[in-house]
Enzyme design. Sequence first.
Site, short mmCIF file in Angstrom:
data_model
loop_
_atom_site.label_atom_id
_atom_site.label_comp_id
_atom_site.label_asym_id
_atom_site.label_seq_id
_atom_site.Cartn_x
_atom_site.Cartn_y
_atom_site.Cartn_z
N LEU A 60 0.66 -1.37 -0.31
CA LEU A 60 -0.14 0.26 -0.06
C LEU A 60 1.13 0.98 0.33
CD1 LEU A 60 -3.08 -0.68 2.34
CD2 LEU A 60 -2.91 -0.80 0.04
N ARG A 61 2.04 1.07 0.17
CA ARG A 61 3.07 2.37 0.31
C ARG A 61 3.23 3.04 0.87
NH1 ARG A 61 6.04 -1.25 -3.02
NH2 ARG A 61 4.93 -1.80 -4.91
N ASP A 148 8.41 -9.06 3.12
CA ASP A 148 8.86 -9.11 2.15
C ASP A 148 9.27 -7.90 1.19
OD1 ASP A 148 7.95 -10.22 -0.70
OD2 ASP A 148 6.67 -8.43 -1.07
N HIS A 175 9.43 -14.23 1.92
CA HIS A 175 10.54 -13.58 -0.02
C HIS A 175 11.19 -15.01 0.60
CE1 HIS A 175 11.28 -10.61 -2.50
NE2 HIS A 175 12.26 -11.06 -2.43
N ASP A 283 0.19 -9.91 -4.65
CA ASP A 283 1.68 -8.70 -5.24
C ASP A 283 1.40 -7.71 -5.70
OD1 ASP A 283 4.33 -8.11 -4.34
OD2 ASP A 283 4.81 -9.59 -5.10
N GLY A 298 7.54 -4.56 -9.69
CA GLY A 298 6.60 -5.57 -9.30
C GLY A 298 4.93 -4.74 -9.72
#
Length: 393
Positions: A60-61, A148, A175, A283, A298
Amino acid sequence: MLLRNAYLYKDGSFSSSDLFVINDKQWIAGKNLSSVKTDAVIDLSGKYIIPGLVDVHVHLREPGFEYKETILSGTESGAAGGFTSICAMPNVNPAPDKIDNIRRIQDIIDKDACINVYQYGCITEGRLGQDLVDTEKLKDYVIAFSDDGNPVESDLVMKKMIKQASLHDCIIAAHCEDMSYKDPKMSEYMHIKRDLDLLKEMDISCRYHICHVSSKKSIELIRKAKKEGIKVTCETAPHYLIFTKDDVLSENYMMNPPLGDEEDRKALIQAVCDGTIDIIATDHAPHTNEDKKNGAMGVIGMETAFSSMYTHLVKTGIIALEKLVELMSINPSKIFRIPQYSDFTVLDLDEEYTVKADNFLSMGRNTPFEGMKMNSRVIKTICKGKIIWEYIQ
Ligand code: DOR
Ligand code: ZN
């Protein structure tokens, strides 16, 4: 709210039913509920109602990278994709490695999120792979633990985390990327092997989950481990089930782990069919066009996830719709113990559309699905008993 005449998914199969949503946590399903008193009646003849989709792997940053995505835009994107619960990965700044940081992120979630968001906590401080976070202190605030974006390279640190996860009944979402191998398949395989060997050697079981599995060799290893009775679950993402490295047309097909070849794709589909893969997670990794041009890894995924999987797996006859519901809702809910609310996704399986990234609610435009034809469409997303998103023609 009374939803009438839909095909409702319940206990593994669909049947024609009404659904009376009483409040955020309660509902009643049954035939001919027309006598219930309600202010809203919606006819859904020919449409499908499934339990709200759950995505256990979303970036979600926020905080730190709000120019790529925010909790507001990311959850709107999730809602448009039919997701009612998502788990937010910890590669944000400041990272959720201590209570204060987790609280601050939770405040933004409480203020801005339009669907249920559960945070991952870091495995190590700053996701640097060195010092374990205080798992016991953080466990009640997070849905699972992950670094991750980064692997946990040290055997010793991973061993400690396995012990903690076992002791406190928490999930490790790994990860898997062994940085000492250049070949991405080998890198994924060797890291998974290391972790499975540790679990065997330590002879303790914990809730160990492998993120974004992308290759045949890894799948074979996981299948064997499951047969041997090792407690392990795993996810893959829609792009690994649809594309191969031969499809790479632009930087919007670049992600970590990268797309494999046709043999990998086929093995992943087989693993979806035989239950080796438990979950499909997106992802969702939003980046600006400029960051993508500069090599950011990504792709975004929430707004295409359901219809891409319906088009490529269900419509083609590879899996049944019920199985897709398991992979995108039932299994992630069970494995991650997602709290249960009146969360539903309404689908029109007869719709067709062409993906246009410019229509996305995500701030990211980095989709490999641009221009692709899709069957099926999410038409309503109901979260905690309320319609929080609907498709308007
Ligand atoms: O492609 C990826 N993007 N892989 C990751 O592991 C991290 C993610 C991101 O955060 O952009
Ligand atoms: Zn990852």
